[in-house]
Enzyme design. Structure first.
Site, PDB file in Angstrom:
ATOM      1  CB  ILE A 103      -8.458   9.837  -6.147  1.00 29.59           C
ATOM      2  CG1 ILE A 103      -9.832   9.146  -6.144  1.00 29.59           C
ATOM      3  CG2 ILE A 103      -8.553  11.212  -5.498  1.00 29.59           C
ATOM      4  CD1 ILE A 103     -10.389   8.892  -4.754  1.00 29.59           C
ATOM      5  CG  ASP A 111       0.168   8.282  -9.556  1.00 31.27           C
ATOM      6  OD1 ASP A 111       0.960   7.872  -8.701  1.00 31.27           O
ATOM      7  OD2 ASP A 111       0.190   9.456  -9.993  1.00 31.27           O
TER       8      ASP A 111
END
Length: 247
Positions: free
Chosen positions: A8, A95
């Site tokens: 996400i 990430d």
């Protein structure tokens, strides 16, 4: 070993199913629906799951994954086969860590510069000994376009034009696009060149939503031989984290 991985980001949401290390299903979504997750888990007999979120609350999703899979909670303290020298690892985007794990899979035992071109453009270097020192964060293409409109009185808000390639802008629209696109390209090329001075055999991995945009242009530059594009690098890295924990 079937794994469900979820990434996400600031502006994108991606979900993938891996059978061992083969990506067999990939979805780009606006939102995650639990009944959709349930179908995927049942269809692919998912055993393990992992989630990476940069800014969204995910309590409902994580509770669902904990109930229906063997869920791996990915945090800054998750054990990884990297030497992380970032001075504040708790503030490092997950990430970015996942991207480094993906780079380790794509180019094992190589010095790799990961350039994630999305809402922001991040640069992360891992040397051939899998030591991560840190990197850089700068505004992405669309963020620059929005900033020019927001912080000025008269400049219009423009959408990115992937086909635009002029150096010289002959009106306001062209001038904005030239400044943003050529400015970003000059930045990326400059970073690559500086990192090549540190590692002569450097591999460059592009990922993120604008990775194809940069890949097309950089393949026509002096850096063509060291550039690779893997838009799903973060997903690959998340799958590698599961394997590292369970293999």
């Amino acid at each position: 070993m079937n794994n469900l991985v979820i990434d996400i980001g600031n502006s994108t949401l991606k979900l993938a199913i891996f059978q061992d290390r083969e990506l067999v299903q990939r979805l780009a979504l606006q939102e995650i629906k639990l009944d959709q997750l349930q179908k995927l888990i049942e269809e692919y007999a998912v055993k393990y799951s992992i989630l990476c979120s940069v800014n969204q609350e995910t309590e409902e999703i994580t509770t669902f994954l904990q109930t229906n899979t063997e869920y791996l909670r990915f945090t800054a303290s998750t054990a990884l086969p990297l030497i992380n020298k970032y001075q504040s690892p708790e503030t490092l985007g997950l990430d970015r860590l996942a991207g480094l794990m993906g780079a380790r899979r794509v180019f094992p035992a190589k010095a790799v510069l990961v350039i994630d071109a999305g809402t922001c453009i991040t640069y992360d270097l891992m040397d051939a000994q899998e030591v991560y020192e840190g990197g850089s964060i700068s505004p992405g293409l669309n963020m620059r376009l929005k900033a020019l409109h927001h912080f000025t009185g008269r400049l219009p808000l423009l959408d990115l034009d992937p086909e635009f390639g002029n150096l010289i802008g002959r009106n306001t629209r062209e001038s904005i696009l030239s400044g943003v696109i050529n400015g970003c390209l000059a930045e990326v090329e400059g970073f690559i060149q500086k990192y090549q001075h540190l590692h002569t055999s450097l591999q460059v991995l592009l990922c993120g939503g604008d990775s194809r945009f940069f890949d097309t242009r950089l393949k026509n530059s002096i850096f063509a031989n060291c550039i690779s594009c893997e838009p799903d690098l973060v997903l690959i890295g998340l799958n590698e984290i599961i394997h590292h924990q369970h293999d």
